[in-house]
Design a protein around this motif. Sequence first.
Motif, PDB file in Angstrom:
ATOM      1  N   CYS B   6      29.405  38.977  26.766  1.00  0.00           N
ATOM      2  CA  CYS B   6      30.416  39.680  26.444  1.00  0.00           C
ATOM      3  C   CYS B   6      30.469  41.146  26.568  1.00  0.00           C
ATOM      4  CB  CYS B   6      30.734  39.228  24.682  1.00  0.00           C
ATOM      5  SG  CYS B   6      31.223  37.775  24.630  1.00  0.00           S
ATOM      6  N   LYS B   7      29.369  41.792  26.369  1.00  0.00           N
ATOM      7  CA  LYS B   7      29.074  43.418  26.542  1.00  0.00           C
ATOM      8  C   LYS B   7      29.398  43.686  27.889  1.00  0.00           C
ATOM      9  CE  LYS B   7      26.223  47.321  25.522  1.00  0.00           C
ATOM     10  NZ  LYS B   7      26.572  47.891  26.568  1.00  0.00           N
ATOM     11  N   GLN B   8      28.829  43.023  28.788  1.00  0.00           N
ATOM     12  CA  GLN B   8      29.188  43.379  30.360  1.00  0.00           C
ATOM     13  C   GLN B   8      30.659  43.250  30.483  1.00  0.00           C
ATOM     14  OE1 GLN B   8      26.377  40.352  31.778  1.00  0.00           O
ATOM     15  NE2 GLN B   8      25.050  41.998  32.546  1.00  0.00           N
ATOM     16  N   THR B   9      31.119  42.230  29.946  1.00  0.00           N
ATOM     17  CA  THR B   9      32.560  42.044  30.224  1.00  0.00           C
ATOM     18  C   THR B   9      33.484  43.118  29.711  1.00  0.00           C
ATOM     19  OG1 THR B   9      32.281  39.603  30.079  1.00  0.00           O
ATOM     20  CG2 THR B   9      34.425  40.307  29.882  1.00  0.00           C
ATOM     21  N   ARG B  10      33.040  43.543  28.535  1.00  0.00           N
ATOM     22  CA  ARG B  10      33.910  44.536  28.019  1.00  0.00           C
ATOM     23  C   ARG B  10      33.715  45.888  28.687  1.00  0.00           C
ATOM     24  NH1 ARG B  10      34.578  43.111  21.445  1.00  0.00           N
ATOM     25  NH2 ARG B  10      35.220  40.793  22.032  1.00  0.00           N
ATOM     26  N   ASP B  11      32.588  46.039  29.205  1.00  0.00           N
ATOM     27  CA  ASP B  11      32.115  47.295  29.829  1.00  0.00           C
ATOM     28  C   ASP B  11      33.178  47.468  31.161  1.00  0.00           C
ATOM     29  OD1 ASP B  11      30.753  48.254  27.847  1.00  0.00           O
ATOM     30  OD2 ASP B  11      28.698  47.856  28.857  1.00  0.00           O
ATOM     31  N   LEU B  12      33.315  46.447  31.689  1.00  0.00           N
ATOM     32  CA  LEU B  12      34.123  46.297  33.028  1.00  0.00           C
ATOM     33  C   LEU B  12      35.551  46.161  32.872  1.00  0.00           C
ATOM     34  CD1 LEU B  12      31.267  44.590  34.951  1.00  0.00           C
ATOM     35  CD2 LEU B  12      31.764  47.050  35.223  1.00  0.00           C
ATOM     36  N   LEU B  13      36.038  45.752  31.771  1.00  0.00           N
ATOM     37  CA  LEU B  13      37.369  45.272  31.600  1.00  0.00           C
ATOM     38  C   LEU B  13      38.452  46.337  32.067  1.00  0.00           C
ATOM     39  CD1 LEU B  13      38.109  43.585  27.822  1.00  0.00           C
ATOM     40  CD2 LEU B  13      38.243  42.732  30.114  1.00  0.00           C
ATOM     41  N   ALA B  27      35.295  38.026  39.919  1.00  0.00           N
ATOM     42  CA  ALA B  27      35.357  36.620  39.649  1.00  0.00           C
ATOM     43  C   ALA B  27      34.571  36.251  38.637  1.00  0.00           C
ATOM     44  CB  ALA B  27      34.804  35.798  40.956  1.00  0.00           C
ATOM     45  N   ALA B  28      33.242  36.830  38.277  1.00  0.00           N
ATOM     46  CA  ALA B  28      32.258  36.352  37.067  1.00  0.00           C
ATOM     47  C   ALA B  28      33.098  36.981  35.852  1.00  0.00           C
ATOM     48  CB  ALA B  28      31.170  37.075  37.474  1.00  0.00           C
ATOM     49  N   LEU B  29      33.642  38.044  35.955  1.00  0.00           N
ATOM     50  CA  LEU B  29      34.521  38.635  34.973  1.00  0.00           C
ATOM     51  C   LEU B  29      35.441  37.510  34.478  1.00  0.00           C
ATOM     52  CD1 LEU B  29      34.798  42.158  34.015  1.00  0.00           C
ATOM     53  CD2 LEU B  29      36.833  40.456  33.256  1.00  0.00           C
ATOM     54  N   ALA B  30      36.389  37.203  35.464  1.00  0.00           N
ATOM     55  CA  ALA B  30      37.422  36.218  35.191  1.00  0.00           C
ATOM     56  C   ALA B  30      36.964  34.890  34.518  1.00  0.00           C
ATOM     57  CB  ALA B  30      38.261  36.052  36.391  1.00  0.00           C
ATOM     58  N   ALA B  31      35.817  34.585  35.119  1.00  0.00           N
ATOM     59  CA  ALA B  31      35.062  33.356  34.446  1.00  0.00           C
ATOM     60  C   ALA B  31      34.686  33.476  33.158  1.00  0.00           C
ATOM     61  CB  ALA B  31      33.641  32.829  35.174  1.00  0.00           C
ATOM     62  N   HIS B  32      34.301  34.547  32.535  1.00  0.00           N
ATOM     63  CA  HIS B  32      34.042  34.815  31.416  1.00  0.00           C
ATOM     64  C   HIS B  32      34.943  34.860  30.428  1.00  0.00           C
ATOM     65  CE1 HIS B  32      31.490  36.180  27.966  1.00  0.00           C
ATOM     66  NE2 HIS B  32      32.409  37.020  27.703  1.00  0.00           N
ATOM     67  N   LEU B  33      36.246  35.589  30.948  1.00  0.00           N
ATOM     68  CA  LEU B  33      37.349  35.524  30.307  1.00  0.00           C
ATOM     69  C   LEU B  33      38.231  34.257  30.118  1.00  0.00           C
ATOM     70  CD1 LEU B  33      39.298  38.756  31.576  1.00  0.00           C
ATOM     71  CD2 LEU B  33      37.819  38.496  29.592  1.00  0.00           C
ATOM     72  N   GLY B  34      37.737  33.380  30.946  1.00  0.00           N
ATOM     73  CA  GLY B  34      38.353  31.969  30.983  1.00  0.00           C
ATOM     74  C   GLY B  34      37.586  31.245  29.659  1.00  0.00           C
ATOM     75  N   GLY B  35      36.414  31.564  29.275  1.00  0.00           N
ATOM     76  CA  GLY B  35      35.656  30.786  28.459  1.00  0.00           C
ATOM     77  C   GLY B  35      35.498  31.561  27.127  1.00  0.00           C
ATOM     78  N   CYS B  36      35.896  32.789  27.049  1.00  0.00           N
ATOM     79  CA  CYS B  36      35.596  33.629  25.629  1.00  0.00           C
ATOM     80  C   CYS B  36      37.172  33.874  25.254  1.00  0.00           C
ATOM     81  CB  CYS B  36      34.798  34.652  26.003  1.00  0.00           C
ATOM     82  SG  CYS B  36      34.305  35.944  24.403  1.00  0.00           S
ATOM     83  N   CYS B  42      40.638  40.989  23.941  1.00  0.00           N
ATOM     84  CA  CYS B  42      40.353  42.199  23.998  1.00  0.00           C
ATOM     85  C   CYS B  42      41.386  42.650  25.408  1.00  0.00           C
ATOM     86  CB  CYS B  42      38.936  42.339  23.996  1.00  0.00           C
ATOM     87  SG  CYS B  42      38.541  44.110  24.466  1.00  0.00           S
ATOM     88  N   ALA B  43      40.895  41.662  26.304  1.00  0.00           N
ATOM     89  CA  ALA B  43      41.622  41.979  27.928  1.00  0.00           C
ATOM     90  C   ALA B  43      42.937  42.152  27.795  1.00  0.00           C
ATOM     91  CB  ALA B  43      41.037  41.239  28.832  1.00  0.00           C
TER      92      ALA B  43
END
Lengths: 198, 349
Positions: B6-13, B27-36, B42-43
């Motif tokens: 989650c932290k990495q994701t939000r830092d890169l949003l 792609a990695a971020l989109a995958a995380h957003l799909g599951g969180c 937040c995005a």
Amino acid sequence: MERPGVKGRPVDLLVEGFRKGTPGAFEAIVRAHQDRVYSFCARMLSDREDAFDAAQEVFLSAWRNLAEFRGEAALSTWLLRIAANRCLNRIRRRKSLSEREAPWPEPFGEADEGLIFQPAGGEADHPDRLAETCEMGEILTKALSRLDPGSRWMVLLSDVEGFSYEEIAALAEVPVGTVKSRLHRARMAMRRLLSPVA
Amino acid sequence: MDAMDCKQTRDLLSEYEDGALDAAAAAALAAHLGGCVECAGCAGSLRAVREVLRSLPPDPAPPELLPGILAAIEAEGRDARADGAPGGADAARPFFSRFRIPLEAAAAVLLFASVYWYRRVEPPMTRPPSSMSAATEEIAGARAGRSPSPAPRPVRKTAKEEAPAAAIARKARTWTAADLPSAPALRASTDSERIMPVVPSPGPTADPAAAGAPAFGERRSAEAEGGADSRPSPVFAAPPSRLLRPLPYGRDIVVDVKRESREGAEERIAGAALRLGGIVERIERGPSGAAPDTAGTVRVILPESAAARFLEEMDRIGTIPTEGKPAATDLPAGPRPGTVAYAVRIRAR
């Protein structure tokens, strides 16, 4: 011979007209850009009188230096660069703390992130819908005024005026990475400020 | 790229929304957003904020902005034309404008220097001493109950009249005039004394002969000589206030003299001070008409080196009570460094 950056944009034709001494050319330039420059200054300075003076300075500076404008960027970009510099100078000149806006505290503490975060609501609660009903423009201006000036102008240039990271970095004379991180923090702060609405 | 937390994701949003991430990270971020759900929310709200900001319409500029700009440009254009115009009435402007700042700076320096010089200059140490006849007249006038004018005008004396007292005063001096003040020091570093005479209290009188022609005695004698000229001079400054009270300096000493030798004690004390190179600041006698054995005070200022000899002289004139005798090392500070001041009170026994 066509100068670089003057490919058919009417405003650039106005610049050419100004250079050739066409009467009324500069007045037309001011008319074309005054709203954008003034609103940028007003949002940067959160003070309409200050914004008025700053906008006047911007166009005066443009009048003095337009002969040296090389057309590498759009005239609006060039004017907004001048405006950003003028506004930052004015903000620096504001000496007393009372004149400064309360700087937005470090927006994220990871600890309270979960408390403040509110997931987006339904369609009726979406911010852009609320803008129509809750004078979102005013709310956004207030929220912007609570950002620290160093981040505020980046948000304005990036999200309102559409400047790229590289353009902002060149203007601010900081690395692109710094622009990215500052923008990110400022946007997240804006999200937190607006979350009661959203 | 590995899965993001989650932290990495939000830092890169922010970069993700700007399309600034490389394909793998996006792609990695989109995958995380799909599951969180939280990160997705937040995005979503971040995207909404950015969209709202992007759609923010510009505020219309005030209608007076354009005329203001054009007027400023017109004024600047006029100035530029004036600067470049050869001849004509405007031709002189660039010349003077070039020298304006240096001229202003020079004027400021000159003003500062003149004020500084004015403040450093002491009032003249040696004043024109009055003659004995003038002093006699003054004493007579004082005894007749004539009150001194608050600010009598000085009367010019002839050189012949001035000579004896001036010669005595010059002979007595052994140090420079700048060492001693000619008037009591004033509080609050005011220079009001320069423009408004300090008015002595009506009670005491001064003896110009003994005092080496002090200022106040001279004024009174001038008044006695020229009765018609006793109008108060115009006041050019604020009236005396508490700020004009003399600074406390010096030491009081008591000299007991015998009743039979009381008369003339002030003059003897003043004479001793003058002989030792000092000056008499003031002689205070009792009210006019009072008995000759009433107490009087002589205020003197002396060079520091003459302090001990002055006390010896006082012992000859009368007796300094043991309890009131200053120690040899006890030098009461005068109004200037290197000077001592005494207020000698005469007591008839």
